[in-house]
Design an enzyme around this catalytic site. Structure first.
Site, PDB file in Angstrom:
ATOM      1  N   LYS A  49       0.812  -1.197   0.000  1.00  0.00           N
ATOM      2  CA  LYS A  49       0.000   0.000   0.000  1.00  0.00           C
ATOM      3  C   LYS A  49       0.863   1.271   0.000  1.00  0.00           C
ATOM      4  O   LYS A  49       0.392   2.354  -0.301  1.00  0.00           O
ATOM      5  CB  LYS A  49      -0.867   0.020   1.265  1.00  0.00           C
ATOM      6  CG  LYS A  49      -1.830  -1.123   1.402  1.00  0.00           C
ATOM      7  CD  LYS A  49      -2.571  -0.983   2.734  1.00  0.00           C
ATOM      8  CE  LYS A  49      -3.333  -2.235   3.053  1.00  0.00           C
ATOM      9  NZ  LYS A  49      -3.918  -2.150   4.435  1.00  0.00           N
ATOM     10  N   GLY A  50       2.126   1.140   0.382  1.00  0.00           N
ATOM     11  CA  GLY A  50       2.938   2.308   0.726  1.00  0.00           C
ATOM     12  C   GLY A  50       3.091   3.372  -0.339  1.00  0.00           C
ATOM     13  O   GLY A  50       3.280   4.535  -0.030  1.00  0.00           O
ATOM     14  N   ASP A 107      14.743  -0.640   0.625  1.00  0.00           N
ATOM     15  CA  ASP A 107      15.471  -0.876   1.869  1.00  0.00           C
ATOM     16  C   ASP A 107      16.558  -1.909   1.555  1.00  0.00           C
ATOM     17  O   ASP A 107      17.595  -1.560   0.990  1.00  0.00           O
ATOM     18  CB  ASP A 107      14.437  -1.345   2.895  1.00  0.00           C
ATOM     19  CG  ASP A 107      14.958  -1.465   4.313  1.00  0.00           C
ATOM     20  OD1 ASP A 107      15.871  -0.728   4.684  1.00  0.00           O
ATOM     21  OD2 ASP A 107      14.439  -2.313   5.063  1.00  0.00           O
ATOM     22  N   LYS A 135      17.085   3.900   0.826  1.00  0.00           N
ATOM     23  CA  LYS A 135      17.945   3.738   2.010  1.00  0.00           C
ATOM     24  C   LYS A 135      19.167   2.940   1.575  1.00  0.00           C
ATOM     25  O   LYS A 135      19.219   1.730   1.797  1.00  0.00           O
ATOM     26  CB  LYS A 135      17.222   2.866   3.052  1.00  0.00           C
ATOM     27  CG  LYS A 135      16.328   3.549   4.009  1.00  0.00           C
ATOM     28  CD  LYS A 135      15.933   2.516   5.082  1.00  0.00           C
ATOM     29  CE  LYS A 135      14.600   2.795   5.647  1.00  0.00           C
ATOM     30  NZ  LYS A 135      14.142   1.711   6.542  1.00  0.00           N
ATOM     31  N   PHE A 156      13.497   4.125  10.746  1.00  0.00           N
ATOM     32  CA  PHE A 156      12.155   3.698  10.366  1.00  0.00           C
ATOM     33  C   PHE A 156      11.316   4.915   9.980  1.00  0.00           C
ATOM     34  O   PHE A 156      11.055   5.801  10.790  1.00  0.00           O
ATOM     35  CB  PHE A 156      11.476   2.910  11.488  1.00  0.00           C
ATOM     36  CG  PHE A 156      10.277   2.173  10.985  1.00  0.00           C
ATOM     37  CD1 PHE A 156      10.420   0.973  10.299  1.00  0.00           C
ATOM     38  CD2 PHE A 156       9.001   2.684  11.164  1.00  0.00           C
ATOM     39  CE1 PHE A 156       9.322   0.297   9.799  1.00  0.00           C
ATOM     40  CE2 PHE A 156       7.890   2.017  10.675  1.00  0.00           C
ATOM     41  CZ  PHE A 156       8.050   0.817   9.993  1.00  0.00           C
ATOM     42  N   ASP A 163       3.490   3.467   6.367  1.00  0.00           N
ATOM     43  CA  ASP A 163       2.864   3.191   7.675  1.00  0.00           C
ATOM     44  C   ASP A 163       3.785   2.557   8.710  1.00  0.00           C
ATOM     45  O   ASP A 163       4.881   2.080   8.399  1.00  0.00           O
ATOM     46  CB  ASP A 163       1.694   2.214   7.480  1.00  0.00           C
ATOM     47  CG  ASP A 163       2.187   0.777   7.291  1.00  0.00           C
ATOM     48  OD1 ASP A 163       3.131   0.562   6.487  1.00  0.00           O
ATOM     49  OD2 ASP A 163       1.665  -0.132   7.957  1.00  0.00           O
ATOM     50  N   ARG A 169      -0.102   6.718   7.755  1.00  0.00           N
ATOM     51  CA  ARG A 169      -0.122   6.885   6.289  1.00  0.00           C
ATOM     52  C   ARG A 169      -0.661   8.255   5.899  1.00  0.00           C
ATOM     53  O   ARG A 169      -0.302   8.810   4.867  1.00  0.00           O
ATOM     54  CB  ARG A 169      -1.015   5.825   5.633  1.00  0.00           C
ATOM     55  CG  ARG A 169      -0.476   4.421   5.666  1.00  0.00           C
ATOM     56  CD  ARG A 169      -1.245   3.539   4.682  1.00  0.00           C
ATOM     57  NE  ARG A 169      -1.139   2.123   5.016  1.00  0.00           N
ATOM     58  CZ  ARG A 169      -0.136   1.336   4.658  1.00  0.00           C
ATOM     59  NH1 ARG A 169       0.865   1.817   3.947  1.00  0.00           N
ATOM     60  NH2 ARG A 169      -0.122   0.064   5.008  1.00  0.00           N
TER      61      ARG A 169
HETATM   62  P1  5GP Z   1      13.046  -4.253   1.142  1.00  0.00           P
HETATM   63  O1  5GP Z   1      12.466  -5.475   0.514  1.00  0.00           O
HETATM   64  O2  5GP Z   1      13.740  -3.349   0.154  1.00  0.00           O
HETATM   65  O3  5GP Z   1      13.920  -4.600   2.316  1.00  0.00           O
HETATM   66  O4  5GP Z   1      11.853  -3.454   1.794  1.00  0.00           O
HETATM   67  C1  5GP Z   1      10.957  -2.747   1.015  1.00  0.00           C
HETATM   68  C2  5GP Z   1       9.652  -2.550   1.715  1.00  0.00           C
HETATM   69  O5  5GP Z   1       9.780  -2.598   3.139  1.00  0.00           O
HETATM   70  C3  5GP Z   1       9.105  -1.176   1.401  1.00  0.00           C
HETATM   71  O6  5GP Z   1       8.299  -1.212   0.269  1.00  0.00           O
HETATM   72  C4  5GP Z   1       8.316  -0.847   2.631  1.00  0.00           C
HETATM   73  O7  5GP Z   1       7.025  -1.382   2.522  1.00  0.00           O
HETATM   74  C5  5GP Z   1       9.042  -1.574   3.723  1.00  0.00           C
HETATM   75  N1  5GP Z   1       9.967  -0.662   4.399  1.00  0.00           N
HETATM   76  C6  5GP Z   1      11.296  -0.571   4.274  1.00  0.00           C
HETATM   77  N2  5GP Z   1      11.811   0.383   5.047  1.00  0.00           N
HETATM   78  C7  5GP Z   1      10.754   0.935   5.706  1.00  0.00           C
HETATM   79  C8  5GP Z   1      10.628   2.021   6.644  1.00  0.00           C
HETATM   80  O8  5GP Z   1      11.576   2.692   7.047  1.00  0.00           O
HETATM   81  N3  5GP Z   1       9.366   2.303   7.051  1.00  0.00           N
HETATM   82  C9  5GP Z   1       8.279   1.605   6.641  1.00  0.00           C
HETATM   83  N4  5GP Z   1       7.102   1.950   7.135  1.00  0.00           N
HETATM   84  N5  5GP Z   1       8.367   0.589   5.759  1.00  0.00           N
HETATM   85  C10 5GP Z   1       9.587   0.274   5.287  1.00  0.00           C
END
Ligand code: 5GP
Length: 177
Positions: A49-50, A107, A135, A156, A163, A169
Site C-alpha cells: 500500500k505504501g 530498503d 535507504k 524507520f 505506515d 499513512r
Molecule cells: P526491502 O524489501 O527493500 O527490504 O523493503 C521494502 C519494503 O519494506 C518497502 O516497500 C516498505 O514497505 C518496507 N519498508 C522498508 N523500510 C521501511 C521504513 O523505514 N518504514 C516503513 N514503514 N516501511 C519500510
C-alpha cells in the site's frame, strides 16, 4: 491529528518539499518517455500500500500517455523489522508494455528484486524503477533505481502513505518514527 500523534514523528521532508520533488521526477519521466503513444502508453505499476500517495501525485505530474495498475507486496509482518519473506499478489499481464515500477522505499532491495523478476518473466518492452525513498545503507540485494525522490538514513520512516502497523499513512509529510 493529535499532538501526540505528530510528536512521535521527527519530520524529514515537508509537504512542500515532497510536492516539489515529485513534480521534478514527473517532469524527468515525461522527458524520458516522450516517445510513448496512446496506443502503447507508459504503465505505472504501483506497489501497495505504501506507494499509493506518491503514485497519486506522481501521475498528475506526468504528461505522457500512461495507465496505472497495482501490485500488492509485503515483507514487513508487524512492527519495524522485515520478515525476509516477500508476499507478492497481482493480476497483471504486462507483456510488451513499457513498465515503470513505483515503490515507496527501497530498503534491502529484496522486494523490488522479486517483483522485478516476476514482471520480467512476462517479457515487458521495458522496465524501470521509480522510488520515493532510498535507504542505500540497508541494501543487501542490488537494485537498479532509475528515479529516486530522496535518500534517507537507515531509520524507520513513516508518513505520506508509508505506515507503521497501518498508522501514519495520512501524514502529509515524511518523518522518522
Ligand atoms: P526491502 O524489501 O527493500 O527490504 O523493503 C521494502 C519494503 O519494506 C518497502 O516497500 C516498505 O514497505 C518496507 N519498508 C522498508 N523500510 C521501511 C521504513 O523505514 N518504514 C516503513 N514503514 N516501511 C519500510
Amino acid at each position: 491529528m493529535s499532538d501526540l500523534h505528530c510528536n512521535s514523528v521527527s519530520p524529514l521532508f515537508s509537504e512542500e518539499t515532497i510536492k516539489q520533488r515529485v513534480r521534478e521526477i514527473g517532469q524527468q519521466i515525461s522527458e524520458d518517455y516522450a516517445g510513448v503513444t496512446s496506443d502503447s502508453p507508459l504503465s505505472l505499476i504501483v506497489t501497495l500500500k505504501g506507494a499509493f500517495m506518491f503514485a497519486a501525485d506522481l501521475v498528475r505530474s506526468i504528461t505522457v500517455p500512461c495507465c496505472i495498475d497495482f501490485i500488492h507486496a509485503s515483507s514487513y509482518g508487524s512492527g519495524k523489522t522485515s520478515s525476509g519473506n516477500v508476499s507478492i499478489r497481482h493480476n497483471l499481464n504486462v507483456t510488451g508494455h513499457h513498465l515503470l515500477l513505483v515503490e515507496d522505499i527501497v530498503d534491502t532491495g529484496l522486494t523490488l528484486q522479486q517483483i522485478s523478476a516476476e514482471l520480467m518473466a512476462m517479457q515487458p518492452a521495458s522496465l524501470n524503477i521509480c522510488t520515493l525513498l532510498d535507504k542505500p545503507e540497508a541494501r543487501k540485494y542490488p537494485v537498479n533505481v532509475a528515479y529516486s525522490g530522496f535518500t534517507v538514513p537507515n531509520a524507520f520512516i513513516v508518513g505520506y502513505g508509508i505506515d507503521f502497523n497501518e498508522r501514519y499513512r495520512e501524514l502529509p509529510f515524511i518523518g522518522v518514527l
